[in-house]
Design a protein around this motif. Structure first.
Motif, mmCIF file in Angstrom:
data_model
loop_
_atom_site.group_PDB
_atom_site.id
_atom_site.type_symbol
_atom_site.label_atom_id
_atom_site.label_comp_id
_atom_site.label_asym_id
_atom_site.label_seq_id
_atom_site.Cartn_x
_atom_site.Cartn_y
_atom_site.Cartn_z
ATOM 1 N N TRP A 163 45.596 39.185 8.274
ATOM 2 C CA TRP A 163 45.563 39.234 6.802
ATOM 3 C C TRP A 163 46.539 40.284 6.279
ATOM 4 O O TRP A 163 47.307 40.027 5.344
ATOM 5 C CB TRP A 163 44.146 39.536 6.336
ATOM 6 C CG TRP A 163 43.950 39.402 4.852
ATOM 7 C CD1 TRP A 163 44.282 40.308 3.880
ATOM 8 C CD2 TRP A 163 43.399 38.277 4.161
ATOM 9 N NE1 TRP A 163 43.963 39.831 2.648
ATOM 10 C CE2 TRP A 163 43.419 38.588 2.779
ATOM 11 C CE3 TRP A 163 42.884 37.063 4.564
ATOM 12 C CZ2 TRP A 163 42.931 37.701 1.806
ATOM 13 C CZ3 TRP A 163 42.401 36.185 3.606
ATOM 14 C CH2 TRP A 163 42.427 36.504 2.248
ATOM 15 N N THR A 164 46.496 41.485 6.864
ATOM 16 C CA THR A 164 47.400 42.536 6.396
ATOM 17 C C THR A 164 48.855 42.188 6.692
ATOM 18 O O THR A 164 49.756 42.564 5.932
ATOM 19 C CB THR A 164 47.056 43.888 7.048
ATOM 20 O OG1 THR A 164 47.098 43.757 8.477
ATOM 21 C CG2 THR A 164 45.673 44.337 6.641
ATOM 22 N N THR A 165 49.096 41.483 7.794
ATOM 23 C CA THR A 165 50.462 41.063 8.110
ATOM 24 C C THR A 165 51.031 40.183 6.993
ATOM 25 O O THR A 165 52.212 40.296 6.641
ATOM 26 C CB THR A 165 50.498 40.300 9.444
ATOM 27 O OG1 THR A 165 50.049 41.169 10.489
ATOM 28 C CG2 THR A 165 51.904 39.818 9.760
ATOM 29 N N ILE A 166 50.196 39.340 6.412
ATOM 30 C CA ILE A 166 50.653 38.429 5.368
ATOM 31 C C ILE A 166 50.571 39.062 3.983
ATOM 32 O O ILE A 166 51.515 38.995 3.191
ATOM 33 C CB ILE A 166 49.830 37.126 5.398
ATOM 34 C CG1 ILE A 166 50.043 36.395 6.732
ATOM 35 C CG2 ILE A 166 50.224 36.205 4.238
ATOM 36 C CD1 ILE A 166 49.155 35.175 6.903
ATOM 37 N N SER A 205 54.490 38.126 14.183
ATOM 38 C CA SER A 205 54.742 39.492 13.715
ATOM 39 C C SER A 205 55.215 40.394 14.846
ATOM 40 O O SER A 205 55.942 41.367 14.608
ATOM 41 C CB SER A 205 53.473 40.076 13.091
ATOM 42 O OG SER A 205 52.489 40.352 14.078
ATOM 43 N N THR A 206 54.815 40.091 16.098
ATOM 44 C CA THR A 206 55.226 40.937 17.223
ATOM 45 C C THR A 206 56.646 40.662 17.682
ATOM 46 O O THR A 206 57.191 41.435 18.474
ATOM 47 C CB THR A 206 54.269 40.743 18.418
ATOM 48 O OG1 THR A 206 54.381 39.397 18.902
ATOM 49 C CG2 THR A 206 52.839 41.027 18.026
ATOM 50 N N VAL A 207 57.250 39.571 17.229
ATOM 51 C CA VAL A 207 58.613 39.233 17.657
ATOM 52 C C VAL A 207 59.575 39.239 16.469
ATOM 53 O O VAL A 207 60.659 38.652 16.541
ATOM 54 C CB VAL A 207 58.647 37.863 18.363
ATOM 55 C CG1 VAL A 207 57.866 37.919 19.668
ATOM 56 C CG2 VAL A 207 58.122 36.754 17.467
ATOM 57 N N MET A 208 59.208 39.931 15.370
ATOM 58 C CA MET A 208 60.070 40.030 14.194
ATOM 59 C C MET A 208 60.390 41.491 13.918
ATOM 60 O O MET A 208 59.497 42.337 13.882
ATOM 61 C CB MET A 208 59.388 39.396 12.973
ATOM 62 C CG MET A 208 59.088 37.908 13.128
ATOM 63 S SD MET A 208 58.072 37.250 11.776
ATOM 64 C CE MET A 208 59.236 37.352 10.422
#
Length: 603
Positions: A146-149, A352-355
């Motif tokens: 959720w926080t990632t988005i 998110s881990t590969v950006m």
């Protein structure tokens, strides 16, 4: 005559002691009772006492010596000018979240349970398993996704995907009550699907058919037949969800603290962090009382449910409603739930881990640096997670602490079952059964505070255990004993004494009988009793966040520390590893027990 009257009670006592001494289960039961009194009962009593005894460093505030009786902490927490901040506002927030989650999970879970169990919706068998997966994942997996988005400028660090794309998300969407409730509904709806779905399977659909033939409308059938029969299952699911929500820590910590949305669990965490041990004891007592009352009501409901006669047995007819042309369209509802509860969170975390930069979906922005990179442009994280020694240290700590506790749980659970079923003393068996169930009535965050209050300092011959792996192992053993002991008792009820008696006649000692007869026969329940605490312990937060130190960091506390440092990509990578381990453990349980995923979690 008088001599016989005097010696008769002594003779009976000697006879009873002789019988007891010949059965090792009696001594085993007494030893287990002492062990669990120390690691289960004593911490609960200690936290209750800390609420009314002067704590170290508070002598000046209370005008009393350390250890003296005082009402200072009760008055400060319940009636002082600080009481709103310390207790009442967090309590109202906790109740609002718990009640909203309970209602939302019931509505979503009942709808999906009815579709899967009473209709021919497309993909029904696949959804029966997939809909349970969100309950397997740590709740804070959804919070990080959720926080990632939706993360906005309210706190520092990298922005969320939407803000990186120029879309401003309001605070009420990014943090606080709304996202916590949405995520909890996704997490707990599978529990409703399991409980209500099982009740629906046992309900004979002939009752609905008869009512339909007599002209009853669908609304009448639902409100007059289905819901009354489902009432015990619905109330049980509601109470279990409410009790779990009271002690939920990770979600309010990640999504609540940035906007000062405090709950009882985060308030307890803050009180411990600021060394207000007396206030923390009062808050922990409130959480324990709420959890105990809720789960006692649930147990009462289960006893009342036995009075409900569900038409079943050989005459059960399970007729699914034919949806016709709506069959495929209706499948979009469970499909949406699977997307929101499984696919989108996990895909979001992985992406998110590969950006390098959040929210930029271009080829040059993708990288494996946060997994296997070197010389990262961060202050405290110089290499990718898989190349960071601290990560592997937490992996080792997790496997050591959780693995040791789980193995001990499995063995102790089987021994508890053996003692309860073989012990001649009824009161020892009854006390042991109830004592090992006590941690189930205490939310994890409160139980961790109770453990800290007892073992943080030296008491008699027992040294201070805080900061050592032993305190985490003991706390995990105590917290998981309700499941291990119930598994052991259930297994031992199915094992007669004949095999042991034959071995005894052949001259085998008690240890040989246990190791060569009982354990081999009960290998599958023992494996389940080990793996279930292991999976639960791997993704647990409440105990570790209170009791762990940097030296005893585990995967969950390590990921939370990365969140505090605003290393979102690295934290998400750790959470994915935790989810992977949890999934692998569940598959192992499925292989060992021979049950499906839904059946295993339901049990």
């Amino acid at each position: 005559m008088s001599y016989q009257a005097e010696t008769h009670p002594r003779t009976k006592l000697r006879h009873a002691l002789s019988i007891i001494s010949q059965e090792p289960a009696n001594l085993l039961g007494a030893l287990l009772m002492m062990l669990f009194s120390w690691i289960i009962l004593a911490p609960v009593v200690a936290v209750l006492l800390n609420a009314v005894l002067v704590q170290s460093g508070d002598e000046g505030r209370t005008d009393a010596t350390e250890g003296a009786f005082t009402t200072y902490y009760l008055l400060r927490t319940l009636t002082s000018k600080m009481s709103d901040l310390l207790l009442w506002t967090p309590l109202l927030n906790t109740l609002a979240v718990a009640l909203s989650t309970m209602v939302g999970a019931l509505i979503v879970g009942m709808t999906l349970a009815w579709l899967i169990n009473r209709t021919n919706v497309a993909g029904r068998k696949w959804f029966a398993t997939l809909l349970i997966v969100p309950f397997m994942l740590p709740s804070w997996t959804f919070a990080l996704a959720w926080t990632t988005i939706f993360k906005n400028h309210a706190i520092g660090g990298q922005p969320g995907w939407l803000e990186a794309m120029g879309i401003q998300t309001p605070n009420w969407v990014a943090y606080g009550y709304f996202p916590i409730v949405v995520i909890m509904v996704l997490h707990y709806a599978p529990l409703v699907i399991l409980i209500v779905g099982n009740a629906l399977k046992r309900m004979d659909s002939q009752m609905e058919e008869c009512a339909r033939v007599l002209g009853a409308s669908r609304r009448t059938i639902a409100w007059k037949i289905i819901i009354p029969l489902m009432r015990p299952a619905l109330l049980s699911a509601a109470l279990l969800i409410f009790a779990d929500c009271i002690g939920e820590f990770a979600l309010p910590y990640i999504l609540g603290l940035p906007v000062h949305f405090d709950t009882l669990s985060t308030g307890l965490y803050r009180a411990i962090g600021t060394r207000q041990s007396g206030v923390a004891a009062v808050i922990a007592t409130v959480i324990m009382l709420m959890g105990m009352i809720t789960l006692i009501l649930d147990m009462k409901m289960l006893r009342e449910a036995k009075r409900f006669v569900t038409v079943g047995g050989k005459g059960v007819m399970e007729r699914r409603r034919q949806l016709g042309s709506w069959r495929i369209l209706a499948s979009f509802l469970p499909l949406t739930f699977v997307l929101l509860g499984v696919a989108i969170p996990l895909i979001t975390l992985f992406l998110s881990t590969v950006m390098t930069l959040p929210g930029r979906f271009t080829a040059d922005n993708f990288t494996l640096a946060y997994w296997i990179g070197h010389n990262l442009d961060t202050v405290a994280l110089h290499n990718g997670i898989l190349l960071t020694p601290e990560f592997w240290h937490t992996v080792w700590n997790t496997l050591l602490i959780v693995g040791s506790a789980s193995a001990a749980c499995g063995v102790l659970g089987l021994l508890v079952g053996y003692a309860v079923m073989r012990c001649h003393s009824r009161w020892i068996a009854a006390f042991l059964r109830q004592l090992t169930f006590l941690p189930y009535l205490v939310p994890g965050i409160a139980f961790a505070a109770a453990f800290l209050s007892l073992f943080a300092v030296a008491r008699g011959p027992v040294p201070a255990l805080y900061g050592t792996p032993l305190i985490l192992i003991l706390a995990l053993i105590a917290e998981k004993m309700p499941y291990a002991s119930r598994s052991g008792i259930a297994a031992m009820t199915q094992l007669g004494k004949e095999a042991e008696e034959a071995a005894r006649i052949a001259g085998a000692g008690w240890f040989a009988r246990i190791s060569r007869i009982v354990i081999p026969i009960q290998a599958a329940p023992l494996a389940t009793g080990i793996l279930l605490p292991f999976i639960s312990g791997i993704k647990g937060v409440s105990l570790f966040v209170i009791l762990a130190t940097p030296a005893t960091d585990v995967l969950t506390t390590y990921s939370l520390r990365l969140i505090d440092y605003n290393y979102q990509q690295a934290a998400n990578a750790v959470v994915l590893m935790i989810a992977l381990i949890s999934w692998a453990g569940t598959v192992i349980i499925q292989k060992i027990t021979g049950t499906g995923l839904a059946d295993g979690l339901e049990n």
